[in-house]
Design a protein around this motif. Sequence first.
Motif, PDB file in Angstrom:
ATOM      1  N   UNK A  27      28.478   5.345 -17.264  1.00 33.23           N
ATOM      2  CA  UNK A  27      27.119   4.443 -17.578  1.00 33.23           C
ATOM      3  C   UNK A  27      27.070   3.777 -16.269  1.00 33.23           C
ATOM      4  N   UNK A  28      25.776   3.469 -15.859  1.00 31.00           N
ATOM      5  CA  UNK A  28      25.319   2.926 -14.637  1.00 31.00           C
ATOM      6  C   UNK A  28      24.131   1.727 -15.071  1.00 31.00           C
ATOM      7  N   UNK A  29      24.287   0.369 -14.859  1.00 22.52           N
ATOM      8  CA  UNK A  29      23.361  -0.494 -15.035  1.00 22.52           C
ATOM      9  C   UNK A  29      22.224  -0.709 -14.170  1.00 22.52           C
ATOM     10  N   UNK A  30      21.122  -0.490 -14.328  1.00 23.41           N
ATOM     11  CA  UNK A  30      19.889  -0.688 -13.378  1.00 23.41           C
ATOM     12  C   UNK A  30      19.073  -1.751 -13.883  1.00 23.41           C
ATOM     13  N   UNK A  31      18.978  -3.013 -13.763  1.00 25.08           N
ATOM     14  CA  UNK A  31      18.152  -3.900 -14.006  1.00 25.08           C
ATOM     15  C   UNK A  31      18.643  -4.053 -15.778  1.00 25.08           C
ATOM     16  N   UNK A  32      17.352  -4.038 -16.828  1.00 28.39           N
ATOM     17  CA  UNK A  32      17.721  -4.375 -17.954  1.00 28.39           C
ATOM     18  C   UNK A  32      18.006  -2.719 -18.673  1.00 28.39           C
ATOM     19  N   UNK A  33      17.693  -1.733 -17.874  1.00 24.97           N
ATOM     20  CA  UNK A  33      18.001  -0.459 -18.362  1.00 24.97           C
ATOM     21  C   UNK A  33      19.457   0.016 -17.990  1.00 24.97           C
ATOM     22  N   UNK A  34      19.956   0.655 -18.974  1.00 25.04           N
ATOM     23  CA  UNK A  34      21.399   1.447 -18.716  1.00 25.04           C
ATOM     24  C   UNK A  34      20.856   2.897 -18.386  1.00 25.04           C
ATOM     25  N   UNK A  35      21.621   3.161 -17.469  1.00 20.79           N
ATOM     26  CA  UNK A  35      21.546   4.835 -17.176  1.00 20.79           C
ATOM     27  C   UNK A  35      22.713   5.537 -17.330  1.00 20.79           C
ATOM     28  N   UNK A  36      22.670   6.648 -17.998  1.00 22.84           N
ATOM     29  CA  UNK A  36      23.795   7.458 -18.418  1.00 22.84           C
ATOM     30  C   UNK A  36      23.732   8.666 -17.809  1.00 22.84           C
TER      31      UNK A  36
END
Length: 185
Positions: free
Chosen positions: A5-14
């Motif tokens: 998982x990576x957090x980009x602002x309010x979105x988390x990216x998996x």
Amino acid sequence: MEGYMVTQGVNSLQIRKAGEEDIKSIAKVYVDGWKTTYDGLVPDNYLESLTYEEAKQKWISFLSSEKDPFIYIADNNEEGNIGFAAGKRLDNDKFDGELYALYLLPECRGLGTGRQLVSAIAKHFIEKNMDSMMVWVMEQNKSGLGFYERMGGKKYLRRKSEFGGIVVEDAAYGWEDVSVLCREK
């Protein structure tokens, strides 16, 4: 490497390894990516002929082929699958693996997701004891060429491809040591 998982602002990216259940979303990103990336580079009738159903069959076939194929997808909590990268083993004297495809939805480009997907491919190759990789890029796709050059790829070979009756030049970029592409999570 199964995913992270990576957090980009309010979105988390998996970033995670794709399975057959992801083929429908992969086909959508592929077709939509082709239609935006190659608009003006290949004939309109070729782009208009691309269908999600044919793309689904292409990626099902890819995953069931020889050469240890695999796909990683980038999911965020808002749009779902926003991009993917595919790789496979090569029987090549120069490179062990090929970054076979990298596609992102247009609105998700330039945010670092492409780099993270390339990193996932590189890590997968390292886990399989494969040290090097290459990728083919249409030379008219200047943003693609620039992306791989910024990633440290070295141009080493050219070929011709045909799309919709138009012949285009492709360039191969290679990395002799894929560990340089591995980013921390």
